[in-house]
Design a protein around this motif. Structure first.
Motif, PDB file in Angstrom:
ATOM      1  N   VAL A   1     -10.822  34.341 -10.674  1.00 35.73           N
ATOM      2  CA  VAL A   1     -11.956  33.489 -10.319  1.00 35.73           C
ATOM      3  C   VAL A   1     -12.826  34.219  -9.289  1.00 35.73           C
ATOM      4  O   VAL A   1     -12.348  35.105  -8.571  1.00 35.73           O
ATOM      5  N   GLY A   2     -14.069  33.825  -9.233  1.00 42.12           N
ATOM      6  CA  GLY A   2     -14.998  34.418  -8.287  1.00 42.12           C
ATOM      7  C   GLY A   2     -16.323  34.731  -8.956  1.00 42.12           C
ATOM      8  O   GLY A   2     -16.496  34.541 -10.160  1.00 42.12           O
ATOM      9  N   PRO A   3     -17.266  35.233  -8.197  1.00 42.98           N
ATOM     10  CA  PRO A   3     -18.579  35.605  -8.750  1.00 42.98           C
ATOM     11  C   PRO A   3     -18.509  36.913  -9.523  1.00 42.98           C
ATOM     12  O   PRO A   3     -19.027  37.950  -9.107  1.00 42.98           O
TER      13      PRO A   3
ATOM     14  N   GLY B   1     -13.854  26.445  -1.133  1.00 41.05           N
ATOM     15  CA  GLY B   1     -15.032  27.009  -1.780  1.00 41.05           C
ATOM     16  C   GLY B   1     -15.311  26.347  -3.110  1.00 41.05           C
ATOM     17  O   GLY B   1     -14.589  25.441  -3.556  1.00 41.05           O
ATOM     18  N   ILE B   2     -16.373  26.801  -3.764  1.00 38.55           N
ATOM     19  CA  ILE B   2     -16.781  26.213  -5.042  1.00 38.55           C
ATOM     20  C   ILE B   2     -15.706  26.414  -6.097  1.00 38.55           C
ATOM     21  O   ILE B   2     -15.337  25.480  -6.820  1.00 38.55           O
ATOM     22  N   ASP B   3     -15.211  27.639  -6.200  1.00 45.23           N
ATOM     23  CA  ASP B   3     -14.194  27.916  -7.228  1.00 45.23           C
ATOM     24  C   ASP B   3     -12.904  27.149  -6.960  1.00 45.23           C
ATOM     25  O   ASP B   3     -12.212  26.730  -7.908  1.00 45.23           O
TER      26      ASP B   3
ATOM     27  N   HIS C   1     -17.829  31.011  -2.775  1.00 42.67           N
ATOM     28  CA  HIS C   1     -16.947  30.774  -3.919  1.00 42.67           C
ATOM     29  C   HIS C   1     -15.512  30.548  -3.458  1.00 42.67           C
ATOM     30  O   HIS C   1     -14.924  29.499  -3.735  1.00 42.67           O
ATOM     31  N   VAL C   2     -14.954  31.527  -2.789  1.00 39.72           N
ATOM     32  CA  VAL C   2     -13.595  31.400  -2.251  1.00 39.72           C
ATOM     33  C   VAL C   2     -13.593  32.028  -0.858  1.00 39.72           C
ATOM     34  O   VAL C   2     -14.012  33.176  -0.696  1.00 39.72           O
TER      35      VAL C   2
END
Length: 281
Positions: free
Chosen positions: A99-101, A47-49, A34-35
């Motif tokens: 942000v994040g999972p 990352g994705i985010d 993600h980050v």
């Protein structure tokens, strides 16, 4: 995840903050994919985010600053009612977004607003694989107790019936006389047991009644032993280990296991709230 919502979009009617030419502060936790920080540049994130934030920034014409919480946690509710980690920074107004999972649950929804999730994940309990103990009574597992009792009763009944037939039935001899079968009780029992264990009979009765009875008994023996052999092969080949932990309460009741869970996350909050676990590492 945002801490406040202001304004309204004229096209969708959904309340959104005025982001044009605005610099917003976003909290994150370093966790791939993600980050995460690039190996070549520790200050550069990807990352994705980050990709999603870049697309939103270009579409809505805003800039953002990333800030990591000092405790490095996602966020858990503390004993004094406040929150730690990313959730705590959002709830206190220190940042505009997080942000994040981040797991969506009821407690976090009381202090922050979640966006529509774009990824679903789950967690489980990892325990040591139980050792497979050698069971000396595996040969009895193909049949349950009721079947074993029925088979034993059938053998005893067959011995009694065949002994009775042997003692009361006469055969026609070559000299025209009728004589009783020369098979005593011990020989009758031995004949029934040897045929049941598929050893082959050593005696051959000559009367019709005893021959018919033994024919039915041989069929019963073949079906029983074939079924037993097939089930025994399955029991010895496929072993189903017993799961020592099937719920969180089972985990708490095991004094020989130490619970290890990431602090400050949703799993930590869930386990401590449901099971009152105090000894967490």
């Amino acid at each position: 995840m945002v801490n406040d919502v202001q304004g309204q979009s004229p096209s969708t009617g959904i309340s959104t903050p005025p982001l044009i030419n605005t610099k917003i502060i976003i909290s994150f936790k370093d966790i791939p994919p993600h980050v995460s920080r690039k190996q070549s540049d520790n200050n550069s994130l990807h990352g994705i985010d980050i990709d999603i934030l870049d697309e939103l920034a270009n579409a809505l014409n805003f800039k953002y600053i990333l800030m990591e919480p000092e405790d490095g946690l996602f966020g858990a509710k503390l004993s004094n009612g406040s929150w730690s980690g990313v959730v705590g920074m959002v709830s206190k107004g220190e940042v505009d977004l997080g942000v994040g999972p981040l797991t969506i649950n009821a407690e976090r929804s009381e202090v922050a607003v979640f966006t529509t999730p774009f990824m679903q994940d789950s967690f489980g309990i990892l325990t040591p694989r139980p050792k497979e103990a050698q069971n000396l009574f595996q040969v009895f597992q193909p049949f349950d107790l009721f079947i074993w009792l029925a088979v034993s009763l059938s053998v005893l009944l067959a011995c009694f019936v065949f002994a009775t037939i042997a003692l009361t039935t006469s055969v026609h001899t070559n000299n025209g006389k009728h004589e009783l079968l020369r098979i005593n009780v011990n020989e009758s029992v031995f004949l029934i047991l040897s045929s049941f264990f598929e050893q082959g009979p050593t005696l051959h009765p000559t009367s019709v009644s005893s021959g018919c009875f033994l024919s039915f008994w041989f069929v019963f023996t073949i079906l029983t032993m074939t079924t037993y052999t097939a089930h025994l092969a399955a029991v010895l080949t496929v072993s189903t280990p017993v799961r020592p932990i099937n719920s969180l309460q089972d985990l708490v009741d095991r004094s020989d296991m130490k619970v290890v869970v990431r602090a400050g996350g949703s799993a930590y909050s869930f386990i401590t709230a449901k099971c009152k676990i105090e000894d967490l590492a």
